[in-house]
Design a protein around this motif. Sequence first.
Motif, PDB file in Angstrom:
ATOM      1  N   VAL A   1       0.843  -1.209   0.000  1.00 34.44           N
ATOM      2  CA  VAL A   1       0.000   0.000   0.000  1.00 34.44           C
ATOM      3  C   VAL A   1       0.870   1.248   0.000  1.00 34.44           C
ATOM      4  O   VAL A   1       0.564   2.230  -0.670  1.00 34.44           O
ATOM      5  CB  VAL A   1      -0.939   0.019   1.228  1.00 34.44           C
TER       6      VAL A   1
ATOM      7  N   SER B   1       3.928   1.554  -1.126  1.00 37.30           N
ATOM      8  CA  SER B   1       4.949   1.516  -2.158  1.00 37.30           C
ATOM      9  C   SER B   1       4.846   2.708  -3.104  1.00 37.30           C
ATOM     10  O   SER B   1       3.767   3.258  -3.336  1.00 37.30           O
ATOM     11  CB  SER B   1       4.809   0.224  -2.968  1.00 37.30           C
TER      12      SER B   1
ATOM     13  N   LYS C   1       3.189   1.838  -8.614  1.00 32.74           N
ATOM     14  CA  LYS C   1       1.749   1.704  -8.859  1.00 32.74           C
ATOM     15  C   LYS C   1       1.334   0.235  -8.940  1.00 32.74           C
ATOM     16  O   LYS C   1       0.276  -0.140  -8.422  1.00 32.74           O
ATOM     17  CB  LYS C   1       1.382   2.426 -10.146  1.00 32.74           C
TER      18      LYS C   1
ATOM     19  N   ARG D   1       0.901  -1.130  -5.502  1.00 31.26           N
ATOM     20  CA  ARG D   1      -0.316  -0.649  -4.844  1.00 31.26           C
ATOM     21  C   ARG D   1      -1.540  -1.367  -5.406  1.00 31.26           C
ATOM     22  O   ARG D   1      -2.459  -1.715  -4.665  1.00 31.26           O
ATOM     23  CB  ARG D   1      -0.431   0.875  -4.972  1.00 31.26           C
TER      24      ARG D   1
ATOM     25  N   ASP E   1      -6.106   1.453   4.927  1.00 31.87           N
ATOM     26  CA  ASP E   1      -5.345   1.280   3.693  1.00 31.87           C
ATOM     27  C   ASP E   1      -6.247   1.374   2.462  1.00 31.87           C
ATOM     28  O   ASP E   1      -5.877   1.988   1.464  1.00 31.87           O
ATOM     29  CB  ASP E   1      -4.586  -0.041   3.703  1.00 31.87           C
TER      30      ASP E   1
ATOM     31  N   LEU F   1      -5.951   4.085  -0.548  1.00 30.07           N
ATOM     32  CA  LEU F   1      -5.866   3.705  -1.960  1.00 30.07           C
ATOM     33  C   LEU F   1      -6.962   4.352  -2.807  1.00 30.07           C
ATOM     34  O   LEU F   1      -6.788   4.516  -4.015  1.00 30.07           O
ATOM     35  CB  LEU F   1      -5.879   2.183  -2.088  1.00 30.07           C
TER      36      LEU F   1
ATOM     37  N   ASP G   1      -5.402   7.408  -4.342  1.00 34.47           N
ATOM     38  CA  ASP G   1      -4.154   7.210  -5.079  1.00 34.47           C
ATOM     39  C   ASP G   1      -4.082   8.139  -6.286  1.00 34.47           C
ATOM     40  O   ASP G   1      -5.107   8.529  -6.853  1.00 34.47           O
ATOM     41  CB  ASP G   1      -4.056   5.749  -5.550  1.00 34.47           C
TER      42      ASP G   1
ATOM     43  N   VAL H   1      -5.789   2.445  -9.649  1.00 37.13           N
ATOM     44  CA  VAL H   1      -5.695   2.059  -8.232  1.00 37.13           C
ATOM     45  C   VAL H   1      -6.942   2.552  -7.497  1.00 37.13           C
ATOM     46  O   VAL H   1      -7.548   1.812  -6.720  1.00 37.13           O
ATOM     47  CB  VAL H   1      -4.403   2.615  -7.579  1.00 37.13           C
TER      48      VAL H   1
END
Length: 108
Positions: free
Chosen positions: A11, A13, A16, A19, A46, A50, A53, A58
């Motif tokens: 999550v 990172s 992409k 994720r 999380d 996301l 994002d 994502v």
Amino acid sequence: MVDYAEIHLLVLSDDKKERNEAVDQIKNNFGILLYKEKEQEQVWKDLLILTKDEHSDVRQSAAYTLGPAFQCITDKELATKDLLELTKDEHSDVRHIVAFTLGQAFVE
């Protein structure tokens, strides 16, 4: 056995693809993660991260995952707020998934 610490690292990172993998891991292991009380709250946080994002795919995957999970989310108000914000997303694919997710979330 699912190691949520590894998923959580995905999550966070910068990549992409990682994720997106995090969303897939959450979606695929959702039933198991619900029973891990100490990790359950982090799963929700999380997923909500996301949904914000920078990459639309994502955001779209995270929004889609929230649909079936919505009834188990501890902070439904925050999740609803985030989903409603996504209805204004610049990408129509994200808006489409969010509309579908909202429909799933509020089915009794």
